[in-house]
Structure formats: structure tokens, C-alpha cells
Design a protein around this motif. Structure first.
Motif, short mmCIF file in Angstrom:
data_model
loop_
_atom_site.label_atom_id
_atom_site.label_comp_id
_atom_site.label_asym_id
_atom_site.label_seq_id
_atom_site.Cartn_x
_atom_site.Cartn_y
_atom_site.Cartn_z
N ARG A 138 8.76 -9.52 6.80
CA ARG A 138 9.30 -8.96 7.32
C ARG A 138 9.53 -8.09 8.94
N TYR A 139 8.64 -7.14 7.93
CA TYR A 139 7.90 -5.84 9.12
C TYR A 139 7.69 -6.92 9.82
N LYS A 140 6.29 -7.29 9.94
CA LYS A 140 5.64 -8.03 11.54
C LYS A 140 6.99 -9.10 12.03
N GLN A 141 8.19 -9.18 11.82
CA GLN A 141 9.28 -10.23 12.57
C GLN A 141 10.57 -8.93 12.80
N LYS A 142 10.17 -7.99 12.16
CA LYS A 142 11.19 -6.73 13.01
C LYS A 142 10.28 -5.96 13.99
N THR A 143 9.12 -5.60 14.05
CA THR A 143 8.14 -4.34 14.56
C THR A 143 7.50 -5.58 15.84
N GLY A 144 6.95 -6.57 15.43
CA GLY A 144 6.27 -6.58 16.18
C GLY A 144 5.06 -6.84 16.12
N LEU A 145 4.55 -6.16 14.95
CA LEU A 145 3.35 -5.83 14.81
C LEU A 145 2.97 -6.51 13.79
N ASP A 146 1.42 -6.66 14.12
CA ASP A 146 0.62 -7.55 12.48
C ASP A 146 -0.42 -6.68 12.45
N ILE A 147 -1.31 -7.17 11.56
CA ILE A 147 -2.03 -6.68 10.68
C ILE A 147 -3.52 -6.11 11.56
N ASN A 148 -3.69 -6.67 13.04
CA ASN A 148 -4.59 -5.87 13.99
C ASN A 148 -4.34 -4.71 14.79
N ASN A 149 -2.81 -4.03 14.30
CA ASN A 149 -2.73 -2.65 14.56
C ASN A 149 -3.22 -1.99 13.56
N PHE A 150 -3.47 -2.47 11.93
CA PHE A 150 -3.69 -1.37 10.99
C PHE A 150 -4.78 -1.45 11.51
N GLN A 151 -5.93 -0.08 10.91
CA GLN A 151 -6.99 0.45 10.49
C GLN A 151 -7.13 0.86 9.34
N ALA A 152 -5.99 0.49 8.42
CA ALA A 152 -6.18 0.85 6.82
C ALA A 152 -4.06 0.28 6.67
N LEU A 153 -4.98 -0.66 5.15
CA LEU A 153 -3.21 0.20 4.72
C LEU A 153 -4.24 0.37 3.24
N ALA A 154 -2.49 1.21 2.28
CA ALA A 154 -2.66 2.06 1.60
C ALA A 154 -1.84 1.58 0.46
N PHE A 155 -1.75 1.57 -0.86
CA PHE A 155 -0.78 0.75 -1.69
C PHE A 155 -0.14 2.09 -2.73
N HIS A 156 0.54 2.01 -3.36
CA HIS A 156 1.04 2.03 -4.35
C HIS A 156 -0.32 1.69 -5.48
N LEU A 157 -0.53 2.38 -6.11
CA LEU A 157 -1.78 2.12 -7.50
C LEU A 157 -1.33 2.53 -8.67
N PRO A 158 -0.57 1.82 -9.45
CA PRO A 158 -1.21 2.15 -10.95
C PRO A 158 -2.07 1.90 -11.33
N PHE A 159 -2.74 1.05 -11.01
CA PHE A 159 -4.06 0.88 -11.36
C PHE A 159 -4.88 0.12 -10.35
N THR A 160 -5.70 0.43 -10.19
CA THR A 160 -6.72 0.20 -8.24
C THR A 160 -6.43 -1.40 -8.33
N LYS A 161 -6.62 -2.29 -8.71
CA LYS A 161 -6.68 -3.79 -8.84
C LYS A 161 -5.42 -4.33 -8.69
N MET A 162 -4.53 -3.55 -8.84
CA MET A 162 -2.99 -4.61 -7.88
C MET A 162 -3.17 -3.99 -6.71
N GLY A 163 -2.90 -2.93 -6.14
CA GLY A 163 -3.56 -2.96 -4.39
C GLY A 163 -4.09 -3.82 -4.39
N LEU A 164 -6.01 -4.07 -4.53
CA LEU A 164 -6.69 -4.88 -4.00
C LEU A 164 -6.12 -6.63 -4.05
N LYS A 165 -6.04 -6.77 -4.97
CA LYS A 165 -4.81 -8.39 -4.99
C LYS A 165 -3.82 -8.20 -3.87
#
Length: 388
Positions: A216-243
Motif C-alpha cells: 500500500r505504501y508503494k501504491q500511495k507514495t510512488g516510492l519503492d525499495i530503491n528509495n531507501f538506504q535502510a529499513l528498520a523493523f520492530h524487533l521483539p526478537f531480531t530474526k522476526m525483522g530479518l524474515k
């Protein structure tokens, strides 16, 4: 247009921890199940003398100047480990930190998501009142119970963020996309002091939410993964963000995939050693990213995925400011981690069962707690907070 965003960040977690190899051995599990399968190496242990209020105070006090305390006109306290069903933890915090008395003091709850909502409210408020500042707190203690499936994802701590005009760290962009559904993947009834969780189901819901919101974010903003230098995730345990990251990596070039994986590793350095802090997990990950990345620079875009069970998720972006590392306290996390004391599994179990609870007056031994703000006990059903 005036830039609004995160001006300062600070973190606190107590001085004791357990090693995940020792916990695995004590529970009859293969250590790699915790180290690789879960992605954790250590876990913070919360003594009875610390709660979400004292941890919040210890985190925020280190970054706030006298002028900050006068300029703050709102405290937004995000937690799912609240100490009172009526009184906001933000009110205690206001007094302990000596913050301007003419400030709003509110506590927010929606599982692990509330810190993000607090940050968005702070941004919108400062946009309308650019001479004022908002203190955002994400403070939690993750408790699942001894010898439970969720025990390996316990932990705790507090992240404090100061939101202002012309911030040092990052601009909070107006591009949020979010999703809410009534899902029973995780909950904690009023009568319970430990969470109920369907771990595998919750992990699947997390990934489903991320993929849906990202699309939905890509559809609404016109941005994609190439616009980001990093992605940060909620990490209750770090493998979850990696997945979750692996779900979208195929959208990037090989070079971009390498870069995003490198930044993800920077973003989970501290979470691996602290464990789960619910509302603060995404923001400890952001702190870790900013502190440990060797390649991020001014103007880079960081994607932020926030998730709270039950369930609510949001994806938004930050744009890094010219001197973003100046908004972090130099060497704070390295010093905190270096000064922690490893305790045995038996000691951890005793501490876990000895938390302050119930209506009876109780005096706690605060001599072993080196933090500035501590919980000294209960008197007339009122928590007693002191400053060392």
C-alpha cells in the motif's frame, strides 16, 4: 517549510543480564535455537527496583537540558506495562524529571505500536507549535513467564525521544500507511502479569501486515525499495525483522540487497543484547542503526516498520539530518552494555518472581541498583520513587 522530527534519542536498560546459551542449556534446548533461530544473544533482566517509570526517567534524564525541560509542553508515554489503570506514567515522569508543569501528560496503549502513534502525534503537535517540544517515551518490560515458549523473547528498557522543529537526527515524513485488524495473536488480560501469545501465529501476522502495508505504501507514495538506504523493523526478537526484510529483498538489485542487509545488521546490534522492549523495540533498532552504521549520511531515507499485536501496523519514513549522530549520546550504549553484570539463571528466576505486586506495603533494597531513579517500594498502595 520548517522541518519537524526527532531531535534527540536516549536509552536505558537495567544493569543485569542473562546469556542466551546459558538459558538454552537450562531449558534443555540447543543454543543455536536461540542464537540463530530467534536471533538473540543476551537478555536484560529487570530488578524489582526498576519499572517502566524509572526506566523512562533514567533514559530521558540523560538527554534533557534545563531549556528542554522548560520547552516541553507534552509528554507522551507509550507502554503496555502500565503500573496503574487510571493514572498516567507520564505524570510521575514529569515530576521526576522536573519538566515544565504546564504540560500535558498522557499514557498510550496499543501493544508494541503505541510508541509510533505517540511519535506521529508529537510531530503533528510541533508542526502547529514549532517553538514547543514533545517528549516521547517508549518503556516496557516483556514478561511471558519462566519456562514458557516466549521466555527467550523477554527483556526490557526505555527509549526517550525529543521531538522538535529543526531536529538534529531526522525529519519525520508525512507518508504513513497503516493497517488495523482484530487479531488474537498476543494479549494480556487485566488480571495477568504475563502475556498470552501464539508465537508462530503472531510471527505470521507480523509478516502479513508488513507485506500488506508495504504494498500500500508503494501504491500511495510512488516510492519503492530503491528509495531507501535502510529499513528498520520492530524487533521483539531480531530474526522476526530479518524474515520481513527477506520478503522484500527480491525487489532490489543485488547491490541494494547487500546494502540493506548490511544496514539491518547494524540495526540489530543492540536488540540482540537487550531483548524485547515492546513499544521501544523499533526505536532501539533505529538507535542501533544510527549508532552502528558506517555508511548512512545526511539526506538518506530510512523506512520504519512498526507493529503491535492485536493488531496494528504502520510504515513511514525518516530523512536523516546533516549531523544526525549528534542527537545521540556519545558512547551511551557501549558504556551501558560494558557495565552490565551477567547473572545466573537461578538468580534471574528469583528476580523474575520477586517483582513488586499486590497492595501490601513493601520496602525494596535499592542499594544494589546503580541507576539514578529507582523504585524503593510501596506505601499506602502508592509507588515510592527516589533519586539516588
Amino acid at each position: 517549510m520548517t522541518v519537524i522530527g526527532i531531535d534527540k534519542m536516549s536509552f536505558f536498560s537495567p544493569q543485569q543480564y542473562i546469556d542466551m546459551v546459558e538459558l538454552a542449556n537450562a531449558r534443555g534446548e540447543e543454543p543455536d535455537k536461540y542464537l540463530i533461530g530467534i536471533g538473540q544473544t543476551q537478555q536484560a533482566v529487570i530488578p524489582p527496583t526498576q519499572d517502566v517509570v524509572t526506566m523512562a526517567a533514567n533514559a530521558a534524564d540523560e538527554m534533557l537540558t534545563a531549556s528542554d525541560r522548560k520547552a516541553i509542553t507534552m509528554i507522551l508515554f507509550a507502554t503496555e506495562s502500565g503500573i496503574d489503570n487510571s493514572k498516567s506514567g507520564a505524570v510521575y515522569l514529569q515530576r521526576l524529571l522536573g519538566i515544565n508543569p504546564y504540560a500535558r501528560t498522557i499514557e498510550l496503549k496499543q501493544a508494541c505500536y503505541a510508541g509510533t502513534f505517540a511519535l506521529m502525534q508529537a510531530r503533528d503537535y510541533v508542526t502547529l507549535h514549532p517553538t514547543e517540544k514533545v517528549l516521547v517515551i517508549a518503556s516496557d518490560i516483556a514478561r511471558y513467564g519462566l519456562k514458557t515458549s516466549g521466555e527467550v523473547t523477554q527483556g526490557g528498557g526505555a527509549v526517550a525521544m525529543l521531538v522538535s522543529a529543526n531536529p538534529a537526527i531526522a525529519q519525520i515524513n508525512q507518508d504513513s500507511q497503516y493497517l488495523s485488524r482484530d487479531v488474537m495473536d498476543f494479549w494480556r488480560p487485566i488480571y495477568a502479569d504475563t502475556a498470552r501469545v501464539d508465537g508462530k501465529y503472531s510471527a505470521n501476522i507480523y509478516q502479513d501486515f508488513f507485506k500488506a502495508i508495504w504494498t500500500r505504501y508503494k501504491q500511495k507514495t510512488g516510492l519503492d525499495i530503491n528509495n531507501f538506504q535502510a529499513l528498520a523493523f520492530h524487533l521483539p526478537f531480531t530474526k522476526m525483522g530479518l524474515k520481513a526484510l527477506r520478503d522484500v529483498l527480491p525487489e532490489a538489485s543485488e547491490t541494494q540487497q547487500t546494502n540493506l542487509m548490511r544496514e539491518f545488521e547494524a540495526s540489530r546490534v543492540y536488540n540482540k543484547r537487550i531483548g524485547n522492549l515492546y513499544t521501544g523495540s523499533l526505536y532501539l533498532s533505529l538507535y542501533s542503526l544510527l549508532d552502528n552504521s558506517k555508511t548512512l549520511k545526511a539526506g538518506d531515507h530510512v523506512g520504519m516498520f512498526s507493529y503491535g499485536s492485536g493488531a496494528e501496523g504502520e510504515f513511514y519514513s525518516l530523512t536523516l539530518r546533516p549531523h544526525f549522530k549528534a542527537g545521540l549520546i556519545n558512547g551511551q550504549l557501549e558504556e551501558l552494555l560494558a557495565n552490565r553484570k551477567q547473572i545466573t539463571i537461578a538468580e534471574y528466576e528469583t528476580i523474575f518472581d520477586n517483582q513488586l505486586s499486590g497492595p501490601l506495603d513493601r520496602q525494596l533494597d535499592t542499594q544494589q541498583d546503580t541507576a539514578k531513579f529507582v523504585l524503593s517500594g510501596l506505601k499506602n498502595e502508592q509507588r515510592q520513587y527516589i533519586c539516588h
